[in-house]
Design an enzyme around this catalytic site. Structure first.
Site, PDB file in Angstrom:
ATOM      1  N   HIS A 236       4.552  -9.599  22.140  1.00  0.00           N
ATOM      2  CA  HIS A 236       4.812  -9.967  23.538  1.00  0.00           C
ATOM      3  C   HIS A 236       6.170  -9.426  23.991  1.00  0.00           C
ATOM      4  O   HIS A 236       6.307  -8.891  25.089  1.00  0.00           O
ATOM      5  CB  HIS A 236       4.742 -11.490  23.685  1.00  0.00           C
TER       6      HIS A 236
ATOM      7  N   CYS B  64      -6.904   3.529  25.266  1.00  0.00           N
ATOM      8  CA  CYS B  64      -6.430   2.454  26.146  1.00  0.00           C
ATOM      9  C   CYS B  64      -5.580   1.427  25.418  1.00  0.00           C
ATOM     10  O   CYS B  64      -5.209   0.418  25.985  1.00  0.00           O
ATOM     11  CB  CYS B  64      -7.607   1.764  26.845  1.00  0.00           C
TER      12      CYS B  64
HETATM   13  C1  PEP Z   1      -7.091  -2.387  21.565  1.00  0.00           C
HETATM   14  O1  PEP Z   1      -7.538  -3.019  20.601  1.00  0.00           O
HETATM   15  O2  PEP Z   1      -6.323  -1.396  21.450  1.00  0.00           O
HETATM   16  C2  PEP Z   1      -7.433  -2.797  22.941  1.00  0.00           C
HETATM   17  C3  PEP Z   1      -7.136  -2.041  23.971  1.00  0.00           C
HETATM   18  O3  PEP Z   1      -8.050  -3.990  23.086  1.00  0.00           O
HETATM   19  P1  PEP Z   1      -7.277  -5.408  22.994  1.00  0.00           P
HETATM   20  O4  PEP Z   1      -5.810  -5.129  22.871  1.00  0.00           O
HETATM   21  O5  PEP Z   1      -7.643  -6.142  24.233  1.00  0.00           O
HETATM   22  O6  PEP Z   1      -7.880  -5.993  21.757  1.00  0.00           O
END
Ligand code: PEP
Ligand code: MG
Length: 540
Positions: A187, A471
């Site tokens: 965080h 992402c």
């Molecule tokens: C990831 O795992 O990189 C992702 C984008 O999903 P989350 O962080 O929501 O698990």
């Protein structure tokens, strides 16, 4: 013992700029009074407890309002834990036995903690609950838990790790942050990156720093220099856009309508990840198709122009969704999470897709849908068939497990696109719990094991005619985004606060240059060398 001037403390840098300031060690909070029996009777204590819970709930509301966006959702979820009826009932039983309100609430939380104990994901929730319990008890005892930071000055905060409640209290005087624990996706890192506060996390030796020490926070050099001045800062790259467009599209990650609005103010080319579960972290009852359609329509309408990639619910593990009963699991990050909910909660995933199709029609937006936590080609095929039977979407999956990363070439003809979630892919590739603040160094995107895996997925995608996006949090690092483009990744999606800086970085190079930089990073055998090679390539 003070550290010698010039001593360099290693850690993981967050951000591109350095800061010089005085250490402000965040003191451990005052100790709470010992548990005692009541002198006022159960009824008066119950009233006192209700008042304290209401006061803490109001604090959370205030902090959520100040923080906004996805952080506000986190405070909502904490409030949901705080106001849990069952917890209050257990505490009431202790009140009836003669305990004071603070003691009864503390005991009730401990019992809940024991029920959930031994499980690393619930450990996070138990830690949240313990934090709330401390707040409630402190409110009863009149103890101040706020950080009480001055509004002016040049402070470098030093602490173990900072919670959402802590970061919401940062004042303009905070010019830098150092944590002894916490990794690149903690965080603290996310908040510092989004607010442009230079930080060094996972800096174990920072425990030796003392309040008042002058330090240089040098995130590009992954270090803190005691007594250092700005001239010692590792040269950060000043990205200057030389092309009108970035080498690959830069999209935005969103979770709420506020995020969609924030993203629309950036130069984002659509949305690369809409985390739908963030709407439901505090919902006790399943939202109907009508309710979901209304929520998605608002968000689609507010989102920046371009395609919108929506992820179906990724409940489980670090994202518990109250209305989806997932039962108790020994090891939830390896359990029934993400797309695996299709077995017990198929109707909810179908309803999500129906609602998204209705929202797509209502808004006229281009919607892509993808499923999280896919491990096999069969799961990918099943999801794509389901999604295509419900709506006019481009359909794809997230690549978050080593298994599907290895099988990427076999997705030819099955999916339209994939999006790599580097947060989870790192967690599973390195067998390193992403929530464990002690494992930050394994979770940096500069790990050669991750970079080479990303290169293989990009190559497989190219050969199979599938577009490959990224992402995860790694795409919010502008230097790493250049490496991603050079590896052959076809788009990146960053948090709204990082979209424009990532876009500038990707507009400062052409594809040939990005490839050269990616090749230098690919050849490295340590995270330090990979990052140094990329930075050297960029400044050459
Ligand atoms: C990831 O795992 O990189 C992702 C984008 O999903 P989350 O962080 O929501 O698990
Ligand atoms: Mg993930």
């Amino acid at each position: 013992m003070s550290l010698a001037s010039g001593a360099a403390l290693k850690g993981l840098g967050v951000g591109l700029n350095s800061a010089v300031g005085e250490v402000w060690k965040v003191k451990p909070h005052a100790t709470l009074p010992a548990r005692s029996k009541s002198a006022h009777g159960a009824e008066a204590e119950a009233e006192g407890l209700k008042t304290a819970i209401a006061a803490v709930a109001a604090d959370l509301d205030r902090l959520g309002e100040k923080a906004g966006g996805t952080s506000a959702e986190i405070f909502e979820a904490l409030k949901f834990l705080l106001e849990d009826d069952e917890l209050f009932e257990v505490a009431s039983a202790h009140l009836a036995d003669g305990w004071s309100a603070a003691a009864a609430y503390g005991m009730a939380v401990d019992e809940f903690g024991e029920l959930l104990g031994g499980d690393p994901t619930f450990a996070e929730r138990v830690a949240d609950l313990q934090d709330l319990s401390k707040r409630v008890q402190a409110s009863i005892a009149g103890i101040e838990l706020s950080l009480n930071l001055p509004e002016t000055g040049t402070l470098v905060l030093v602490g173990e790790d900072f919670s959402p409640a802590d970061t919401a209290q940062f004042t303009p005087a905070v010019v830098g942050v150092i944590t002894t624990k916490g990794g690149p996706t903690s965080h603290t890192s996310i908040i510092c990156r989004s607010r442009g506060i230079p930080a060094v996390v996972s800096c174990g030796d920072a425990t030796e720093l003392e309040t008042g020490d002058s330090v240089l926070v040098d995130p590009v050099g992954d270090r803190v220099v005691v007594g250092g001045d700005a001239s010692l800062a590792t040269q950060s790259i000043q990205f200057v856009a030389v092309n009108a467009e970035p080498v690959i599209p830069v999209r935005s990650n969103i979770g709420t309508k506020a995020d969609a609005e924030a993203a629309a103010k950036t130069g984002a080319d659509g949305v690369g990840l809409f985390r739908t579960e963030l709407l439901y972290l505090s919902e006790k009852t399943e939202p109907s198709v009508e309710q979901q359609t209304a929520a998605y329509s608002e968000i689609l309408a507010a989102a920046p122009a371009g395609p919108i990639v929506v992820r179906t619910i990724d409940a489980g593990s670090d994202k518990p969704v109250p209305f989806l009963d997932m039962g108790h699991e020994e090891n939830p990050s390896l359990g029934v999470r993400g797309y695996r909910l299709i077995v017990e909660h198929r109707s909810f995933i179908e309803d999500q897709l129906k609602s998204l199709e209705a929202a797509r029609k209502a808004t006229g937006r281009e919607v892509w849908v993808m499923a999280p936590m896919i491990a096999t080609v069969q799961e990918a095929a099943d999801f794509c068939n389901l999604a295509r039977s419900i709506g006019e979407f481009k359909v794809g999956i997230m690549v978050e497990t080593p298994s599907i990363a290895v099988l990427a070439a076999d997705l030819k003809g099955v999916v339209d696109f994939v999006s790599i979630g580097t947060n989870d892919l790192s967690q599973y590739l390195f067998a390193a719990d992403r929530m464990n603040p002690a494992l930050g160094t394994l979770l940096t995107p500069w790990q050669p094991g991750l970079i080479r895996t990303l290169a293989r997925i990009a190559d497989a995608g190219k050969a199979a005619g599938i577009s490959v996006g990224v992402c995860g949090e790694s795409a919010s690092d502008p230097t790493f985004a250049v490496v991603l483009a050079g590896l052959g990744i076809s788009s990146v999606s960053a948090s709204p606060s990082q979209v424009d800086v990532v876009k500038t970085a990707l507009s400062s190079v052409d594809l040939a240059k990005a490839k050269e930089i990616a090749n230098a990073a690919l050849a490295a055998t340590s995270p330090e060398d990979a990052k140094a090679a990329a930075l050297a390539g960029l400044s050459a």
